[in-house]
Design a protein around this motif. Structure first.
Motif, PDB file in Angstrom:
ATOM      1  N   ASP A 106      -4.586  11.402   1.731  1.00  0.00           N
ATOM      2  CA  ASP A 106      -4.496  10.914   3.122  1.00  0.00           C
ATOM      3  C   ASP A 106      -5.689  10.051   3.505  1.00  0.00           C
ATOM      4  O   ASP A 106      -5.535   9.033   4.173  1.00  0.00           O
ATOM      5  N   GLU A 107      -6.881  10.473   3.054  1.00  0.00           N
ATOM      6  CA  GLU A 107      -8.085   9.738   3.485  1.00  0.00           C
ATOM      7  C   GLU A 107      -8.143   8.342   2.859  1.00  0.00           C
ATOM      8  O   GLU A 107      -8.904   7.488   3.296  1.00  0.00           O
ATOM      9  N   GLU A 108      -7.349   8.121   1.825  1.00  0.00           N
ATOM     10  CA  GLU A 108      -7.328   6.784   1.214  1.00  0.00           C
ATOM     11  C   GLU A 108      -6.350   5.841   1.914  1.00  0.00           C
ATOM     12  O   GLU A 108      -6.268   4.659   1.622  1.00  0.00           O
ATOM     13  N   ARG A 109      -5.560   6.385   2.816  1.00  0.00           N
ATOM     14  CA  ARG A 109      -4.653   5.527   3.602  1.00  0.00           C
ATOM     15  C   ARG A 109      -5.455   4.879   4.719  1.00  0.00           C
ATOM     16  O   ARG A 109      -5.220   5.120   5.901  1.00  0.00           O
ATOM     17  N   ASN A 110      -6.391   4.059   4.341  1.00  0.00           N
ATOM     18  CA  ASN A 110      -7.265   3.435   5.335  1.00  0.00           C
ATOM     19  C   ASN A 110      -7.119   1.909   5.280  1.00  0.00           C
ATOM     20  O   ASN A 110      -6.414   1.375   4.420  1.00  0.00           O
ATOM     21  N   ASP A 111      -7.780   1.249   6.199  1.00  0.00           N
ATOM     22  CA  ASP A 111      -7.657  -0.209   6.286  1.00  0.00           C
ATOM     23  C   ASP A 111      -8.130  -0.909   5.013  1.00  0.00           C
ATOM     24  O   ASP A 111      -7.602  -1.937   4.625  1.00  0.00           O
ATOM     25  N   GLU A 112      -9.136  -0.292   4.393  1.00  0.00           N
ATOM     26  CA  GLU A 112      -9.709  -0.920   3.209  1.00  0.00           C
ATOM     27  C   GLU A 112      -8.673  -1.021   2.080  1.00  0.00           C
ATOM     28  O   GLU A 112      -8.622  -2.009   1.344  1.00  0.00           O
TER      29      GLU A 112
ATOM     30  N   ASN B 267       4.255  -0.162   5.086  1.00  0.00           N
ATOM     31  CA  ASN B 267       2.827   0.064   4.837  1.00  0.00           C
ATOM     32  C   ASN B 267       2.596   0.252   3.343  1.00  0.00           C
ATOM     33  O   ASN B 267       3.328   0.995   2.692  1.00  0.00           O
ATOM     34  N   VAL B 268       1.601  -0.423   2.823  1.00  0.00           N
ATOM     35  CA  VAL B 268       1.265  -0.306   1.407  1.00  0.00           C
ATOM     36  C   VAL B 268      -0.239  -0.087   1.281  1.00  0.00           C
ATOM     37  O   VAL B 268      -1.026  -0.766   1.943  1.00  0.00           O
ATOM     38  N   TRP B 269      -0.617   0.898   0.458  1.00  0.00           N
ATOM     39  CA  TRP B 269      -2.037   1.127   0.170  1.00  0.00           C
ATOM     40  C   TRP B 269      -2.242   1.098  -1.341  1.00  0.00           C
ATOM     41  O   TRP B 269      -1.446   1.681  -2.088  1.00  0.00           O
ATOM     42  N   ILE B 270      -3.282   0.424  -1.766  1.00  0.00           N
ATOM     43  CA  ILE B 270      -3.611   0.397  -3.189  1.00  0.00           C
ATOM     44  C   ILE B 270      -5.094   0.680  -3.352  1.00  0.00           C
ATOM     45  O   ILE B 270      -5.926   0.082  -2.657  1.00  0.00           O
ATOM     46  N   LYS B 271      -5.414   1.601  -4.259  1.00  0.00           N
ATOM     47  CA  LYS B 271      -6.815   1.876  -4.564  1.00  0.00           C
ATOM     48  C   LYS B 271      -7.013   1.630  -6.057  1.00  0.00           C
ATOM     49  O   LYS B 271      -6.259   2.116  -6.887  1.00  0.00           O
ATOM     50  N   MET B 272      -8.003   0.806  -6.361  1.00  0.00           N
ATOM     51  CA  MET B 272      -8.238   0.463  -7.764  1.00  0.00           C
ATOM     52  C   MET B 272      -9.678   0.769  -8.147  1.00  0.00           C
ATOM     53  O   MET B 272     -10.565   0.792  -7.298  1.00  0.00           O
TER      54      MET B 272
END
Lengths: 137, 405
Positions: free
Chosen positions: A41-47, A56-61
């Protein structure tokens, strides 16, 4: 050792082309998305958010041992399925491999060309984000 | 009664297949499909009549000018304007409202004046007014919708004050499909000496429009939503109001006399039609409105009421479905979400079953915010749609929910 980018994409194309019906193809896509590990959940941020998509799409690399880690999520099931395929093909590769990759599976499965222009656009933005990250690492 | 099977033959695109299934076109609020007579009129224009208007002495220019002005007359009659000069051709509803808002911001609106808009407006009837406020230092006040999506005239009455100079409302919201009481609002505006602007983009394909009965000062609509070509729009303005309005754009065709020092402008409507207009678009609009009249709005309304009732019944029965805007009367335009499923996924899966709907915010973000959602699915029907298509729509929706749920 993972299959190379080309043969992994060929497998994906074959499994989608093996299905006659679009509903079955979407079923496969949605199932792929459901297999993604949970996105914190905490990675669903603006960054981590990608703008320009209808969902809504979130990507962390990141980079671990010289290879790319990619985790992603979307609130739309079909988008999430496409993210799962991208992760399958691109994660755990060197940034150079990702930067130079030719992602033909999107056109050949019809998941790109058959989607609405706004979706294809969103998809382009997602791919560009991943490639830009690869190039800068 | 409407002979829908025969009418459908007039629209070649309705016979197409999408993803190997018969097309079910439920995106009519975005744009309508075109009957063969409209397509033919465009081909005919470019094959035999094409010329620029108003400034030529040659035969073709006379023909094109004559038809362009005849189209203006036709439009004025269709909406019961008092004279053809009350019809300004623009490129769209958006173009019409921008023209109006821009002109008013440099003439009519003053610092501290208030403009009332509703919460359910399309961005095209909100953003131009915000821009006008930036220029004139006027302020926007928002009339909230009631919970059932209707508009309360009582609430509106309470909002009108000394500084209220302009009031604008959509005849039919492009998200809710509910018909607003534009005549009652017109009487209220007139009693308070408030300029009254109606956005008829979503009502023109469904309802008779009578600017005198509505009592509006201005009214805007697009041709493409009522069977005509894209790129032609109409701004109706009451004659005295148009006379007071300065031009928004300068150029050829809108002037009386030009010197390097000073230019005097032509009378309305030409004052507002700088440059070469969309001539074929205007012609196609006249043909489209004739087509509507030939079928008859009475029969169209009767058929659409049947479609509306059938849609409504299906939507209410559908498990976990949230319909936005439940009030009556309405046109066959419905926005909804299904619990736990993204509107975008629904749109994509429906498309694969040949069903065309729209998903997203529908250019009405304040309204989406009011409902606390990021977007919705919108199914919008026209008189050429059928009960059978509605059944296909619901069967497809059920399959989509099984797949995505």
């Amino acid at each position: 050792m993972k299959d190379d980018i080309v043969s992994m994409q060929k497998d994906i194309v074959a499994s989608f082309r093996g299905l006659d019906d679009w509903l079955d193809r979407y079923d496969l896509l949605v199932s792929s998305g459901r297999e993604l590990p949970p996105f914190p959940d905490e990675e669903r941020n603006d960054e981590n958010a990608i703008s320009g998509c209808q969902s809504n799409v979130w990507i962390k690399m990141g980079i671990e041992n010289g290879r790319m880690t990619i985790s992603a999520d979307s609130d739309a099931a079909i988008t999430k399925g496409i993210l799962a395929l991208l992760i399958k093909v691109l994660a755990d590769r060197t940034p150079q491999e990702v930067a130079e990759s030719d992602l033909f599976f999107i056109d050949e499965t019809g998941l790109g060309t058959n989607l609405s222009p706004s979706r294809s656009d969103g998809l382009r933005i997602i791919i560009k984000t991943i490639r830009d990250f690869a190039r800068s690492n | 009664m409407l002979d829908v099977a025969r009418i459908r033959e007039d629209f070649p695109i309705l016979a197409s297949e999408v993803n190997e299934r018969p097309l079910v076109y439920f995106d009519n609020s975005a744009t309508s499909q075109k009957p063969q007579v409209v397509i033919d009129a465009l081909v005919e224009f470019y094959s035999r009549k094409n010329s620029n208007i108003h400034r030529g002495v040659h035969h073709l220019s006379e023909v094109a000018s004559g038809e362009y002005e005849a189209s203006r007359t036709k439009v004025s009659q269709y909406i019961n304007a008092s004279r053809p000069e009350e019809i300004v051709f623009t490129n769209s509803t958006t173009g019409s409202i921008n023209l109006l808002a821009d002109s008013l911001s440099r003439s009519y609106l003053r610092e501290g004046d208030e403009i009332i808009v509703t919460e359910a407006e399309h961005h095209s009837n909100l953003v131009p007014w915000q821009m006008a406020c930036e220029r004139s230092k006027a302020k926007i006040r928002m009339l909230p919708m009631e919970d059932d999506g209707s508009l309360s005239v009582e609430r509106l009455k309470g909002m009108i004050g000394e500084r209220t100079r302009l009031l604008t409302v959509s005849h039919v919201s492009n998200v809710l499909g509910i018909v607003n009481p534009v005549e009652e609002i017109g009487a209220l505006a007139s009693a308070n000496d408030v300029m009254y602007v109606v956005d008829a983009a979503q009502s023109i394909p469904h309802l008779p429009i009578d600017v005198n009965r509505i009592g509006c000062d201005f009214l805007a609509f697009s041709g493409h939503k009522v069977l005509a070509e894209s790129g032609i729009g109409v701004l109706y303005g009451r004659h005295d109001r148009l006379l007071d309005l300065p031009p928004s754009q300068g150029g050829g065709g809108m002037v009386n006399k030009v010197t390097m020092e000073r230019t005097t402008y032509a009378d309305p409507p030409l004052r507002f039609e700088a440059g070469t207009p969309n001539i074929s678009g205007a012609l196609s609009l006249a043909v489209a409105l004739d087509y509507m009249s030939d079928i008859g709005l009475r029969d169209i309304i009767e058929h659409e009421e049947m479609l509306t009732a059938h849609m409504r019944e299906g939507l209410e029965r559908f498990e976990g479905l949230q319909l936005y805007g439940t009030a009556d009367p309405r046109v066959p335009l419905f926005s909804f979400n299904i619990d736990g499923i993204h509107h975008y996924d629904l749109g994509l899966v429906l498309d694969k079953m040949g069903v065309a709907v729209r998903t997203g915010t529908h250019c009405a973000e304040p309204l989406m915010e009011r409902y606390g959602v990021k977007g919705s699915v919108r199914a919008s029907l026209a008189f050429y749609n059928t009960i059978e298509e509605i059944d296909v729509f619901f069967e497809s929706l059920e399959k989509a929910v099984v797949l995505l749920g």
